[in-house]
Design an enzyme around this catalytic site. Sequence first.
Site, short mmCIF file in Angstrom:
data_model
loop_
_atom_site.label_atom_id
_atom_site.label_comp_id
_atom_site.label_asym_id
_atom_site.label_seq_id
_atom_site.Cartn_x
_atom_site.Cartn_y
_atom_site.Cartn_z
N SER A 1 46.37 50.53 36.69
CA SER A 1 45.08 50.30 36.04
C SER A 1 44.60 51.59 35.39
O SER A 1 44.69 52.66 35.98
CB SER A 1 44.05 49.83 37.06
OG SER A 1 44.45 48.65 37.68
N GLN B 1 39.91 44.75 31.71
CA GLN B 1 40.74 45.83 32.23
C GLN B 1 41.87 46.17 31.26
O GLN B 1 42.53 45.28 30.72
CB GLN B 1 41.36 45.43 33.58
CG GLN B 1 42.18 46.54 34.24
CD GLN B 1 42.85 46.06 35.52
OE1 GLN B 1 43.88 45.42 35.46
NE2 GLN B 1 42.24 46.36 36.66
N ASP C 1 40.59 42.89 41.00
CA ASP C 1 41.80 43.60 40.57
C ASP C 1 43.07 42.82 40.87
O ASP C 1 44.14 43.19 40.40
CB ASP C 1 41.84 44.97 41.25
CG ASP C 1 42.70 45.98 40.49
OD1 ASP C 1 42.87 45.83 39.27
OD2 ASP C 1 43.22 46.92 41.12
#
Length: 296
Positions: free
Chosen positions: A235, A284, A211
Amino acid sequence: MTTKAQDSKRELTQELIDVLTLEKLEEDLFRGQSRNFVGNRVFGGQVLGQALRAASLTTDGRPAHSLHAYFLNAGDIAAPIVYQVDRLRDGRSFVSRQVRAIQYGKLIFTMLVSFAPIEEGLNFQIDMPVVPEPESLKTEQELKKLIAPFLPEKVRANLMRERQVELRPINPTNPFAPVPEVPSRAHWMRVPTRLPDDPSLHQSIIAFSSDFSLMGAGLMPHGVSFMTPSLQAASIDHSMHFHRPARADDWLLYDMEATVTSNARGLNFGRMWQNGQLVVSTNQEGLMRLRETEQK
């Protein structure tokens, strides 16, 4: 490296291991503690790593090969998170789990994860990018020290906190003075001290690390960074495919790019390489909203 620096890195590594060591409350129910990794909200990588760890604790030890997650609500670093694992399938080849992360009785995150044994078969990969070796690059911490003297004291204190995972950017930029760039970035990363030989722990740490910076690729064409005051970023979803075994305490090259930003969202892709092999792919979508600032 001095003894003091080595001790500091060992402490940071142990903190990361502690975060990913869950308390078993009852069968398929676990509790994880939160840490301040990025601010007042729980870091998405923490939830990814803890959820994957929870799921792996309900299997026979085979590694994860894919996960698909949604971030539903912001988490509070002041409270623990409960992870409820549902056993969807226990097959001869594939094991499937659903993990729900709950805080204050509210669902904040959900993930589907699939596990499969290592087996022989067709084998192909694209070529690894040609980049400088990690030893030739400055660490993220060294780069931050270069800009720290020009920042307000409060900002400087947060900026200079050392990560549990060592990063070495390939083409570093100044997040406080971003300019429009091609949406492509990369860094080397590793946990700087030796970890136990536990494949589940290594996968959870890699999920935690996946991440870092990924959404930032989508901000690059717009001359925006996470330090831009008007930016609202979060996110939305996150997926990973584990192609081959990998160690989190050995150098991983994380190569990231973005393909599109639209409707206040950006789609970002990443690949992790280790010893010339493509070991992990990530995907993502993130919220990238520019809020109107008050006119003085």
